[in-house]
Design an enzyme around this catalytic site. Structure first.
Site, PDB file in Angstrom:
ATOM      1  N   HIS A  56     -51.859  26.568  26.153  1.00  0.00           N
ATOM      2  CA  HIS A  56     -52.212  25.592  25.119  1.00  0.00           C
ATOM      3  C   HIS A  56     -51.528  24.265  25.389  1.00  0.00           C
ATOM      4  CE1 HIS A  56     -53.961  24.360  21.381  1.00  0.00           C
ATOM      5  NE2 HIS A  56     -52.797  23.983  20.896  1.00  0.00           N
ATOM      6  N   HIS A  58     -52.023  19.836  24.766  1.00  0.00           N
ATOM      7  CA  HIS A  58     -52.625  18.543  24.451  1.00  0.00           C
ATOM      8  C   HIS A  58     -51.874  17.537  25.319  1.00  0.00           C
ATOM      9  CE1 HIS A  58     -54.365  20.561  20.997  1.00  0.00           C
ATOM     10  NE2 HIS A  58     -53.180  20.774  20.465  1.00  0.00           N
ATOM     11  N   GLN A  61     -50.115  14.099  24.410  1.00  0.00           N
ATOM     12  CA  GLN A  61     -48.962  14.090  23.508  1.00  0.00           C
ATOM     13  C   GLN A  61     -47.627  14.098  24.259  1.00  0.00           C
ATOM     14  OE1 GLN A  61     -49.458  17.110  20.460  1.00  0.00           O
ATOM     15  NE2 GLN A  61     -51.520  16.396  19.973  1.00  0.00           N
ATOM     16  N   ARG A  82     -48.593  14.505  12.210  1.00  0.00           N
ATOM     17  CA  ARG A  82     -49.979  14.351  12.626  1.00  0.00           C
ATOM     18  C   ARG A  82     -50.462  12.920  12.423  1.00  0.00           C
ATOM     19  NH1 ARG A  82     -55.194  17.205   9.846  1.00  0.00           N
ATOM     20  NH2 ARG A  82     -54.601  15.708   8.249  1.00  0.00           N
ATOM     21  N   TYR A 121     -59.317  16.892  22.893  1.00  0.00           N
ATOM     22  CA  TYR A 121     -60.154  16.444  21.795  1.00  0.00           C
ATOM     23  C   TYR A 121     -60.301  14.935  21.667  1.00  0.00           C
ATOM     24  CZ  TYR A 121     -55.569  16.334  19.366  1.00  0.00           C
ATOM     25  OH  TYR A 121     -54.261  16.123  19.018  1.00  0.00           O
ATOM     26  N   HIS A 205     -61.881  23.212  17.131  1.00  0.00           N
ATOM     27  CA  HIS A 205     -60.504  22.803  16.835  1.00  0.00           C
ATOM     28  C   HIS A 205     -59.837  23.739  15.846  1.00  0.00           C
ATOM     29  CE1 HIS A 205     -57.333  20.624  14.626  1.00  0.00           C
ATOM     30  NE2 HIS A 205     -57.078  20.067  15.807  1.00  0.00           N
ATOM     31  N   ARG A 208     -60.915  24.148   9.780  1.00  0.00           N
ATOM     32  CA  ARG A 208     -60.934  22.907   9.003  1.00  0.00           C
ATOM     33  C   ARG A 208     -61.891  21.895   9.615  1.00  0.00           C
ATOM     34  NH1 ARG A 208     -55.618  22.953  10.524  1.00  0.00           N
ATOM     35  NH2 ARG A 208     -55.826  20.860  11.407  1.00  0.00           N
ATOM     36  N   GLU A 234     -51.877  27.871  11.323  1.00  0.00           N
ATOM     37  CA  GLU A 234     -50.630  27.286  11.831  1.00  0.00           C
ATOM     38  C   GLU A 234     -49.683  26.911  10.700  1.00  0.00           C
ATOM     39  OE1 GLU A 234     -49.066  23.520  14.595  1.00  0.00           O
ATOM     40  OE2 GLU A 234     -51.210  23.776  14.194  1.00  0.00           O
ATOM     41  N   HIS A 268     -51.416  29.725  17.694  1.00  0.00           N
ATOM     42  CA  HIS A 268     -50.395  29.741  16.637  1.00  0.00           C
ATOM     43  C   HIS A 268     -50.496  31.016  15.799  1.00  0.00           C
ATOM     44  CE1 HIS A 268     -49.403  25.754  17.872  1.00  0.00           C
ATOM     45  NE2 HIS A 268     -50.532  25.235  17.431  1.00  0.00           N
ATOM     46  N   ASP A 319     -48.129  23.131  24.211  1.00  0.00           N
ATOM     47  CA  ASP A 319     -48.744  22.419  23.100  1.00  0.00           C
ATOM     48  C   ASP A 319     -48.473  20.916  23.144  1.00  0.00           C
ATOM     49  OD1 ASP A 319     -49.947  21.734  20.747  1.00  0.00           O
ATOM     50  OD2 ASP A 319     -48.908  23.171  19.493  1.00  0.00           O
TER      51      ASP A 319
END
Length: 455
Positions: A56, A58, A61, A82, A121, A205, A208, A234, A268, A319
């Site tokens: 996992h 991203h 980041q 976030r 994403y 994703h 949600r 999560e 998660h 992550d």
């Protein structure tokens, strides 16, 4: 045939002595034969083990590291972090994403990850428009993986809503916006590049951000064995939102609506009740655990002991990349359980009582399953992805193999990975990535550009 002789190698059945590894030009292992004589003229290594899978990531980041560690006027949480991440994501260019990813991937390789699953994403332009090439940003990530040499599972992210009930996206989420057809176009554009070093799956994703109907539409068009990853349960806030919307917790809602099986990775899955623990374990899905990020964001602790007791499968990921070390992920996976239960040596099984050995092998197996690639073991048919440890380091000098993984994970903070091979090619030698000068120069330039925007 290419060959390496290991005095000690970690095979699927455990540590074996005097192992001859053989692989073809395309990077596929053809044999891992133990208890053999060392052939003349063949390169030797002392301790060899399979490279770890990072399930996992991203990658963009990575450039945020250390920049969000200041308290606000209200209690900080995942949700306040976030908001800061969103502001950062609104500015970044595809070229900058590629530069950051290359630096991250080189760091992951130096610490022992040889494969990575990119949960990607940021697909659109800063103004929300789609690029002329729908896979523009994803292609820069794939190019960075090729430059670094790491194996990649690309997971374009379906992201349509800001909350349960198809709530409209917020302006700061406009670069993430995709519907089912957008994602299928991106997958199609990337799939032509699939091969030994690249797999392409999909990542709704979360419940949600993607509707069940959209997920069904994508899965119906996706080839049957491609990996599927999703963020799930999560945060407690997400659990409550799911209950308010569906009267079911996120995992229960997911399993009620979709056919979750072994190709799924539930990232998660922090907040579970007993029935959900059993449901995930019995479905064969992998729980994708990211302990350093989960700790950094204050997520909570996954119910590891109960999950393992049900035969659950786990893997690890970095992550948000506050750490790029599989050792740190595995260490804190175990340490979090010790703190929660006020006991020691939690992550074991009836057949494997050594915590380090259990964790490394379990994360290899779960990570390989989540990546959808033939990795995670030194055996015929797998990729020639391996690590050579520094046998001269004081922590390892003269060590029995029974104690090696426990020492690697739980003793000290030096990086004990000396050399790294991916797909039969050496990408790290004597702790230095072979393309590090060029990668680091691009990364430094990118950070300077981004910090100028921040100021």
């Amino acid at each position: 045939m290419n060959r390496l002789f290991a005095h000690h190698a970690l095979l699927p059945e455990g540590w074996r002595n005097n192992v001859l590894l053989e692989w073809s030009a395309d990077g596929t292992l053809h044999a891992a034969r133990a208890e053999v004589e060392a052939p003349t003229g063949v390169q030797r290594a002392h301790y060899v083990l399979p490279g770890m899978v990072n399930l996992h990531s991203h990658s963009f980041q990575r450039a945020l590291g250390g920049m969000t560690e200041a308290a606000g006027d209200t209690p900080d949480s995942f949700w306040t972090w976030r908001d800061l991440m969103y502001r950062f994501a609104r500015q970044i260019t595809p070229e900058q994403m590629g530069a950051i990813a290359a630096q991250l991937f080189s760091e992951c390789l130096r610490h022992g990850y040889t494969s990575i699953c990119e949960f990607h994403y940021v697909h659109r332009q800063p103004d929300g428009g789609m690029y002329a090439q729908p896979a523009e940003t994803a292609q820069h990530i794939a190019d960075a993986a090729r430059l670094s040499g790491i194996g990649l599972t690309m997971l374009p992210v379906l992201y349509s809503y800001s909350g349960f009930g198809e709530a409209p996206l917020k302006p700061e989420q406009s670069r993430f916006r995709t519907d089912a057809q957008d994602i299928l176009r991106i997958i199609d554009a990337l799939s032509a590049q699939r091969g030994p070093q690249l797999e392409v799956g999909v990542a709704p994703h979360s419940l949600r951000a993607a509707s069940v109907g959209q997920i069904r539409e994508v899965l119906a068009a996706l080839p049957a064995r491609r990996p599927v990853h999703i963020h799930i349960a999560e945060q407690q806030g997400e659990v409550q939102q799911s209950l308010d919307f569906s009267r079911r917790r996120p995992v229960q809602y997911l399993y009620d609506q979709l056919p979750v099986d072994q190709r799924w990775c539930l990232v998660h899955a922090t907040h579970l009740v007993d029935g959900e623990v059993k449901q995930i374990a019995r479905s064969g899905a992998v729980a994708g655990l990211c302990p350093t990020t989960e700790a950094n964001l204050g997520d909570g602790l996954f119910p590891l002991e109960a999950f393992l007791a049900e035969g659950g499968r786990i893997g690890i990921g970095s992550d948000s990349h506050v750490s790029q070390s599989p050792v740190e992920e595995l260490r804190w996976l175990e340490y979090g359980q010790r703190l929660a239960h006020q006991r020691r040596n939690i992550a074991v099984s009836r057949s494997q009582r050594r915590v380090g050995d259990f964790l490394w092998q379990a994360a290899l197996q779960g990570g390989a399953q989540a990546a959808g690639r033939p990795v995670g073991a030194l055996e015929a048919g797998k990729r020639a992805d391996l690590l050579v440890l520094d046998e001269q380091h004081p922590n390892l000098d003269g060590l029995r193999t029974d104690d090696l993984l426990g020492t690697l994970i739980f003793n000290g903070n030096d990086n004990l990975v000396k050399d790294v091979m991916v797909g039969g090619h050496w990408v790290v030698r004597n702790r230095e990535h072979v393309a590090q000068p060029a990668i680091a120069a691009r990364f430094r330039q990118t950070l300077a550009e981004l910090r100028e925007l921040r100021s």
